[in-house]
Every structure is written in structure tokens, then in C-alpha cells.
Motif scaffolding. Structure first.
Motif, PDB file in Angstrom:
ATOM      1  N   TRP A  79       0.826  -1.211   0.000  1.00 34.48           N
ATOM      2  CA  TRP A  79       0.000   0.000   0.000  1.00 34.48           C
ATOM      3  C   TRP A  79       0.863   1.265   0.000  1.00 34.48           C
ATOM      4  O   TRP A  79       0.673   2.164  -0.822  1.00 34.48           O
ATOM      5  CB  TRP A  79      -0.920  -0.077   1.223  1.00 34.48           C
TER       6      TRP A  79
ATOM      7  N   VAL B 114      -5.143  -5.438  -4.630  1.00 27.53           N
ATOM      8  CA  VAL B 114      -5.874  -4.248  -5.081  1.00 27.53           C
ATOM      9  C   VAL B 114      -5.231  -2.971  -4.516  1.00 27.53           C
ATOM     10  O   VAL B 114      -5.246  -1.922  -5.155  1.00 27.53           O
ATOM     11  CB  VAL B 114      -7.385  -4.347  -4.758  1.00 27.53           C
TER      12      VAL B 114
ATOM     13  N   ALA C 282      -2.769  -1.018  -6.734  1.00 32.30           N
ATOM     14  CA  ALA C 282      -3.250  -0.335  -7.940  1.00 32.30           C
ATOM     15  C   ALA C 282      -2.852   1.148  -8.047  1.00 32.30           C
ATOM     16  O   ALA C 282      -2.686   1.637  -9.156  1.00 32.30           O
ATOM     17  CB  ALA C 282      -4.767  -0.487  -8.059  1.00 32.30           C
ATOM     18  N   PRO C 283      -2.670   1.879  -6.925  1.00 29.61           N
ATOM     19  CA  PRO C 283      -2.252   3.280  -7.089  1.00 29.61           C
ATOM     20  C   PRO C 283      -0.890   3.432  -7.771  1.00 29.61           C
ATOM     21  O   PRO C 283      -0.575   4.502  -8.288  1.00 29.61           O
ATOM     22  CB  PRO C 283      -2.182   3.799  -5.647  1.00 29.61           C
TER      23      PRO C 283
ATOM     24  N   VAL D 188       0.429   0.944 -10.100  1.00 30.37           N
ATOM     25  CA  VAL D 188       0.576   0.157 -11.325  1.00 30.37           C
ATOM     26  C   VAL D 188      -0.513   0.507 -12.341  1.00 30.37           C
ATOM     27  O   VAL D 188      -1.699   0.486 -12.017  1.00 30.37           O
ATOM     28  CB  VAL D 188       0.509  -1.358 -11.004  1.00 30.37           C
ATOM     29  N   ALA D 189      -0.100   0.820 -13.558  1.00 35.18           N
ATOM     30  CA  ALA D 189      -1.061   1.066 -14.645  1.00 35.18           C
ATOM     31  C   ALA D 189      -1.200  -0.230 -15.435  1.00 35.18           C
ATOM     32  O   ALA D 189      -0.306  -0.589 -16.208  1.00 35.18           O
ATOM     33  CB  ALA D 189      -0.581   2.202 -15.525  1.00 35.18           C
ATOM     34  N   ALA D 190      -2.315  -0.912 -15.231  1.00 33.44           N
ATOM     35  CA  ALA D 190      -2.509  -2.232 -15.834  1.00 33.44           C
ATOM     36  C   ALA D 190      -2.375  -2.199 -17.363  1.00 33.44           C
ATOM     37  O   ALA D 190      -1.762  -3.086 -17.956  1.00 33.44           O
ATOM     38  CB  ALA D 190      -3.874  -2.779 -15.436  1.00 33.44           C
ATOM     39  N   HIS D 191      -2.926  -1.142 -17.988  1.00 32.68           N
ATOM     40  CA  HIS D 191      -2.889  -1.095 -19.454  1.00 32.68           C
ATOM     41  C   HIS D 191      -1.459  -0.916 -19.985  1.00 32.68           C
ATOM     42  O   HIS D 191      -1.124  -1.397 -21.050  1.00 32.68           O
ATOM     43  CB  HIS D 191      -3.830  -0.012 -19.995  1.00 32.68           C
TER      44      HIS D 191
ATOM     45  N   ARG E  78     -12.417  -6.349  -1.785  1.00 33.93           N
ATOM     46  CA  ARG E  78     -11.533  -5.275  -2.264  1.00 33.93           C
ATOM     47  C   ARG E  78     -11.379  -4.169  -1.224  1.00 33.93           C
ATOM     48  O   ARG E  78     -10.500  -3.334  -1.316  1.00 33.93           O
ATOM     49  CB  ARG E  78     -12.105  -4.656  -3.549  1.00 33.93           C
TER      50      ARG E  78
ATOM     51  N   SER F 277      -7.926  11.052   2.984  1.00 32.56           N
ATOM     52  CA  SER F 277      -7.425  11.608   1.722  1.00 32.56           C
ATOM     53  C   SER F 277      -6.467  12.754   2.002  1.00 32.56           C
ATOM     54  O   SER F 277      -6.554  13.416   3.040  1.00 32.56           O
ATOM     55  CB  SER F 277      -8.594  12.123   0.891  1.00 32.56           C
TER      56      SER F 277
ATOM     57  N   ARG G 192     -12.357  -0.534 -15.167  1.00 25.59           N
ATOM     58  CA  ARG G 192     -11.128  -0.680 -14.378  1.00 25.59           C
ATOM     59  C   ARG G 192     -11.220   0.094 -13.061  1.00 25.59           C
ATOM     60  O   ARG G 192     -10.765  -0.379 -12.023  1.00 25.59           O
ATOM     61  CB  ARG G 192      -9.923  -0.155 -15.165  1.00 25.59           C
TER      62      ARG G 192
ATOM     63  N   ILE H  34     -13.771   0.727 -11.268  1.00 28.58           N
ATOM     64  CA  ILE H  34     -14.614  -0.012 -10.316  1.00 28.58           C
ATOM     65  C   ILE H  34     -13.784  -1.129  -9.685  1.00 28.58           C
ATOM     66  O   ILE H  34     -13.848  -1.369  -8.478  1.00 28.58           O
ATOM     67  CB  ILE H  34     -15.861  -0.596 -11.015  1.00 28.58           C
ATOM     68  N   GLU H  35     -12.957  -1.781 -10.523  1.00 30.14           N
ATOM     69  CA  GLU H  35     -12.148  -2.902 -10.059  1.00 30.14           C
ATOM     70  C   GLU H  35     -11.077  -2.463  -9.050  1.00 30.14           C
ATOM     71  O   GLU H  35     -10.825  -3.161  -8.073  1.00 30.14           O
ATOM     72  CB  GLU H  35     -11.466  -3.574 -11.268  1.00 30.14           C
ATOM     73  N   VAL H  36     -10.459  -1.296  -9.275  1.00 28.00           N
ATOM     74  CA  VAL H  36      -9.330  -0.904  -8.417  1.00 28.00           C
ATOM     75  C   VAL H  36      -9.734  -0.083  -7.196  1.00 28.00           C
ATOM     76  O   VAL H  36      -8.946   0.059  -6.264  1.00 28.00           O
ATOM     77  CB  VAL H  36      -8.246  -0.115  -9.194  1.00 28.00           C
ATOM     78  N   CYS H  37     -10.936   0.485  -7.196  1.00 32.12           N
ATOM     79  CA  CYS H  37     -11.303   1.373  -6.083  1.00 32.12           C
ATOM     80  C   CYS H  37     -11.591   0.574  -4.816  1.00 32.12           C
ATOM     81  O   CYS H  37     -12.507  -0.244  -4.785  1.00 32.12           O
ATOM     82  CB  CYS H  37     -12.512   2.221  -6.445  1.00 32.12           C
TER      83      CYS H  37
ATOM     84  N   GLU I  80      -8.425   9.518  -2.461  1.00 27.49           N
ATOM     85  CA  GLU I  80      -7.448  10.095  -3.394  1.00 27.49           C
ATOM     86  C   GLU I  80      -6.173   9.266  -3.517  1.00 27.49           C
ATOM     87  O   GLU I  80      -5.072   9.813  -3.580  1.00 27.49           O
ATOM     88  CB  GLU I  80      -7.117  11.535  -2.989  1.00 27.49           C
ATOM     89  N   CYS I  81      -6.324   7.940  -3.540  1.00 29.32           N
ATOM     90  CA  CYS I  81      -5.138   7.083  -3.678  1.00 29.32           C
ATOM     91  C   CYS I  81      -4.633   7.110  -5.107  1.00 29.32           C
ATOM     92  O   CYS I  81      -3.459   6.819  -5.355  1.00 29.32           O
ATOM     93  CB  CYS I  81      -5.440   5.661  -3.230  1.00 29.32           C
ATOM     94  N   GLY I  82      -5.518   7.445  -6.051  1.00 29.12           N
ATOM     95  CA  GLY I  82      -5.091   7.597  -7.436  1.00 29.12           C
ATOM     96  C   GLY I  82      -5.100   6.320  -8.256  1.00 29.12           C
ATOM     97  O   GLY I  82      -4.686   6.331  -9.415  1.00 29.12           O
ATOM     98  N   ALA I  83      -5.582   5.215  -7.678  1.00 33.20           N
ATOM     99  CA  ALA I  83      -5.587   3.941  -8.404  1.00 33.20           C
ATOM    100  C   ALA I  83      -6.440   4.028  -9.665  1.00 33.20           C
ATOM    101  O   ALA I  83      -6.065   3.502 -10.718  1.00 33.20           O
ATOM    102  CB  ALA I  83      -6.096   2.821  -7.497  1.00 33.20           C
TER     103      ALA I  83
ATOM    104  N   ARG J  37      -4.667   6.219 -12.387  1.00 38.11           N
ATOM    105  CA  ARG J  37      -3.493   5.533 -12.926  1.00 38.11           C
ATOM    106  C   ARG J  37      -3.905   4.398 -13.868  1.00 38.11           C
ATOM    107  O   ARG J  37      -3.220   4.126 -14.838  1.00 38.11           O
ATOM    108  CB  ARG J  37      -2.628   4.994 -11.779  1.00 38.11           C
ATOM    109  N   ASN J  38      -5.030   3.754 -13.576  1.00 38.24           N
ATOM    110  CA  ASN J  38      -5.434   2.592 -14.367  1.00 38.24           C
ATOM    111  C   ASN J  38      -6.476   2.899 -15.435  1.00 38.24           C
ATOM    112  O   ASN J  38      -6.963   1.995 -16.098  1.00 38.24           O
ATOM    113  CB  ASN J  38      -5.936   1.481 -13.440  1.00 38.24           C
ATOM    114  N   CYS J  39      -6.811   4.168 -15.605  1.00 40.47           N
ATOM    115  CA  CYS J  39      -7.808   4.524 -16.618  1.00 40.47           C
ATOM    116  C   CYS J  39      -7.128   4.631 -17.985  1.00 40.47           C
ATOM    117  O   CYS J  39      -6.318   5.525 -18.205  1.00 40.47           O
ATOM    118  CB  CYS J  39      -8.495   5.845 -16.271  1.00 40.47           C
ATOM    119  N   PRO J  40      -7.473   3.730 -18.905  1.00 45.06           N
ATOM    120  CA  PRO J  40      -6.773   3.752 -20.196  1.00 45.06           C
ATOM    121  C   PRO J  40      -7.136   4.951 -21.061  1.00 45.06           C
ATOM    122  O   PRO J  40      -6.405   5.286 -21.987  1.00 45.06           O
ATOM    123  CB  PRO J  40      -7.217   2.448 -20.869  1.00 45.06           C
TER     124      PRO J  40
END
Lengths: 342, 96
Positions: free
Chosen positions: A95, A130, A133-134, A136-139, A174, A306, B25, B27-30, B52-55, B58-61
Motif C-alpha cells: 500500500w 488491489v 493499484a495506485p 501500477v497502470a494495468a494497461h 476489495r 485523503s 477498471r 470499479i475494479e481498483v477502487c 485520493e489514492c489515485g488507483a 493511474r489505471n484509466c486507459p
């Protein structure tokens, strides 16, 4: 190497096999890290590990190289066949490392290449926590390596359920929890971190209170230090434990409230009715301010605050704390000067 | 996490529905279920739960989600401010 049980030969070379049972040494190591002892060097080498006897088609789970994260993950995956890809996060948990970017796209892409993962497995899927995720950019990982990232659960303990359900995570899986126990284990390291400043202030406070009467009175010094310790404890210990039950959404207000309870306790225990106005002011202004400060510091330990919220709280509460301490300190100073002059 | 909600109306989260491709994505990462599906797109359902973690961003294509991401940590911010003052330069963070 913690949990090392042997080597497994793969097309990309040999991979360390690790067991899923934590030994006394692992539990002791975790306990020490909770108290801040050697916490910044509590890590395992990054790379690819094997749990059980994984085959090329078995899943790849990604984690950080903080040893406590590594241990929790391998323990949760007991009795399964899996590949564990450990990223170099310099001994920081998933995290926090994701927040800093070390548990990130570049490190993941680089680690996939360094371990020659595409030669070890015959699929192109990665399972990430999960809370990573902040970073890592999966795409981008997909574009650069061909691997598809699936974000799984917040807790490693839910991984078996996630895997058995065909890699589907419910909203509940999650969502990070913040139970009483989860808050309790965070307190030791916060206490240890508070020691230097608390000791320095205690010395000054002791001398000021002991000499404040004009004659050296150690008992007055000890009373002041006890009141201060209680104020710190209200912020560092009581506020995290009582978090859901303290009023307000603001951590500073929650802390001030816990501190105020301590002020009232002192008033009852130490015959507050006999106090002079200076002592009363100090007890009811300085103590809540100190507790509020330490409670505010706990925001970073939670999984729901936040940065915009914390900044807003700080803008309002820090001047308020400074004002409260100033009221107490100024009244004490005035009182002492008057006493010394008369 | 039902018991825990932080300050209201502070999140900098912004979703541009025009740019959203509905991949889900976010929805999946939040971790706090801030988003929900809305037709072929995604909508913000509970902005005040955003930390505001930014996941999501960052993951929005399609770069449809924007948020001023950071860690909601007062001691981290204090350390950052102190390190900007010359006297305290070299002060290290708590190592979180």
C-alpha cells in the motif's frame, strides 16, 4: 532465505521454493518490526518464488519485498501451487510502496523481464493486490509485457477464496478493513516514533513546572510530566482504539475530545477544585491540543483518509492547537513572573 | 469500512464521462466502491468515500478519471514542510 525449502528447475533457471508455514523466527521478526526494531531492513530479495510445485499454467501472484507482506502472502497460500513474484519495494509494504510508486509499473515490467517470467509460465496473467493499484497502470503493463493484470483482494487472507471463485473479488474483498485489532497492532510503532520529541518536551516541562513556584518542587514537575504523558497517550493510543466511537470525522477533533476526557480525569483525580487558574487553563487547553496533534498524526496509518482532507484539517487545526498551547503557556508565564516579583 | 468516513466535500476526484469508455477498471481498483456502472459508462456514486489514492486515474486507459493523488498522512506532510526549511533539511520520513 525465509521459508526456503529447495530449488525448482524451470526453463528460465532455478527458482527458490518456499514453504507456507511461519516459524517462531518469522513471528518474532514481525513482532520486532511492529515495535520499529530493524523495520527498515526487514525485507526479502525480490524475484520469482515457487509455492508448492507450480506448473507453467499456475497463477502468478505479485507482492512487495517487505518481509511481513511476503510472510502473510505465503502463509495465506498454504497448500496451493503458485508462482510468487516479489517486487523490489525496499522493504515497504504494498500500500505505501504503491503510494510512493516503488510498487509500480516500471518495477513490475522490469521484474517480469529480469525473472524471465514469460519463459516460466505459459499464460499471460498476473494477480496483484488491489492496494497496489495506485502504483501500477494495468494497461501499460499489458502494452509493455503482454501480461494482463487482475487486481484481486485487499487482504491476502481472502486470496484463496478469490482463486477458488475463478478470480472474482467481491466489493467486500476489495475493501480494506480497519478493525480494533488492526488498529491495535499499529500503536507500538507510533509510540516508539513519538519517544524523542516526548522526552525532550518532558525535560523542559519538568524543569519549568518544578522551578515555576520559585522553589524547586519535584512533585510539581512530575505532575506536569504525567499530565503530558496522558495527553500523548490519549492521541497515540486511545484515539486509534476508540476511533469509531469518538465524535466528528476530523482526527484532530477526535484527539481533542480524547484529550479533554483526560483533562477531566486529572481534574477529578488531583482535586481540580483546588487548582489555581493557571493550572486549570493549562489542563483544559494544552492537553487537548497535544492529544489532537498526535491523533492527527494517525491519519497516515488509516486506509481511508485523503490528502485533501488531511491538508484541510491541518490548515484549521494546527493554528488552533498552537493557540491553545499559547493560552496555557502564556498564562503560566504571567503567573510565574507575578509570583517571582511578589 | 462502514464505520469510517472522512471529511466531506474535499476529494479532488473528477470523472469525464465523455472520455469514459466504460471498461470498468476504476470499479475494479477502487477500494471504497466510489464508482458504479452507469449504462455503458461509469458514474461516481460516493465521492466522499474517495481517499485520493489515485488507483482509478493511474489505471484509466482513456484518462477519463483525474484526481490529485497523494497519501493522507499528516506526519508525512509535516516532514515534507520541515524538509523545505533549510534547518531541517535531511530530516527523513517515518519510513511508512
Amino acid at each position: 532465505m525465509p521459508g526456503f525449502t529447495g530449488w525448482l528447475d524451470t526453463p528460465a533457471g532455478r527458482v527458490a521454493r518456499i514453504g507456507s508455514t511461519l516459524r517462531l523466527r518469522d513471528h518474532f521478526g514481525a513482532w520486532k518490526a511492529r515495535w520499529g526494531i530493524g523495520r527498515m531492513s526487514y525485507l526479502v530479495p525480490p524475484g520469482l518464488y515457487a509455492i508448492g510445485e507450480p506448473r507453467p499454467e499456475d497463477p502468478v501472484v505479485v507482492t512487495a519485498n517487505y518481509k511481513m507482506s511476503f510472510d502473510i502472502v505465503r502463509q495465506a497460500l498454504a497448500g496451493r501451487r503458485l508462482w510468487l513474484l516479489v517486487l523490489e519495494t525496499h522493504g515497504i509494504n504494498v500500500w505505501c510502496a504503491a503510494g510512493k510508486g516503488t510498487f509500480g509499473t516500471d518495477e513490475l515490467v522490469g521484474r517480469i523481464q529480469a525473472t524471465r517470467l514469460p519463459e516460466v509460465v505459459n499464460h499471460r496473467r498476473l494477480i496483484l493486490p488491489v492496494l497496489g493499484a495506485p502504483g501500477v497502470a494495468a494497461h501499460l503493463v499489458k502494452a509493455q509485457t503482454g501480461f494482463t493484470v487482475r487486481y484481486a483482494t485487499a487482504r491476502a487472507a481472502d486470496l484463496p477464496t478469490y482463486l477458488d471463485a475463478g478470480m472474482v473479488a467481491s466489493a467486500q474483498m476489495r475493501e480494506p478493513t480497519f478493525t480494533f485489532r488492526e488498529r491495535l497492532v499499529l500503536i507500538p510503532v507510533e509510540l516508539v516514533g513519538a519517544i524523542p520529541l516526548v522526552l525532550a518536551i518532558s525535560v523542559v516541562l519538568f524543569l519549568a513546572a518544578a522551578f515555576g513556584t520559585g522553589v524547586f518542587t519535584p512533585s510539581a514537575g512530575w505532575t506536569a510530566v504525567t499530565a503530558f504523558f496522558g495527553a500523548v497517550a490519549a492521541g497515540v493510543v486511545a484515539t486509534p482504539l476508540l476511533l469509531p466511537w469518538l465524535p466528528s470525522r476530523s482526527f484532530a477533533v477526535k484527539g481533542a475530545f480524547a484529550g479533554l476526557i483526560w483533562s477531566f480525569l486529572l481534574y477529578l483525580l488531583l482535586d481540580g477544585a483546588s487548582w489555581d487558574s493557571t493550572t486549570t487553563l493549562a489542563a483544559f487547553f494544552c492537553i487537548p491540543a497535544v492529544s489532537a496533534f498526535y491523533a492527527l498524526n494517525f491519519t497516515g496509518c488509516t486506509p481511508f483518509t485523503s490528502i485533501s482532507g488531511v491538508k484541510k484539517e491541518m490548515r484549521i487545526s494546527i493554528p488552533a492547537m498552537a493557540a491553545a498551547v499559547a493560552v496555557g503557556a502564556l498564562s503560566w508565564l504571567t503567573d510565574t513572573v507575578i509570583k517571582l516579583l511578589s | 469500512m462502514k464505520h469510517f468516513t472522512y471529511l466531506k466535500n474535499v476529494s479532488t476526484l473528477n470523472l469525464d464521462q465523455g472520455a469514459c469508455i466504460g471498461c470498468g477498471r476504476c470499479i475494479e481498483v477502487c477500494p471504497h466502491s466510489v464508482f458504479r456502472p452507469s449504462g455503458k459508462k461509469v458514474a461516481v456514486q460516493s465521492r466522499d468515500l474517495c481517499m485520493e489514492c489515485g488507483a482509478c486515474a493511474r489505471n484509466c486507459p482513456s484518462a477519463a478519471v483525474r484526481v490529485s493523488a497523494g497519501v493522507g498522512c499528516a506526519s508525512g506532510l509535516i516532514t515534507e514542510w520541515l524538509s523545505e526549511i533549510r534547518f531541517f533539511r535531511g530530516t527523513r520520513s517515518g519510513g511508512c
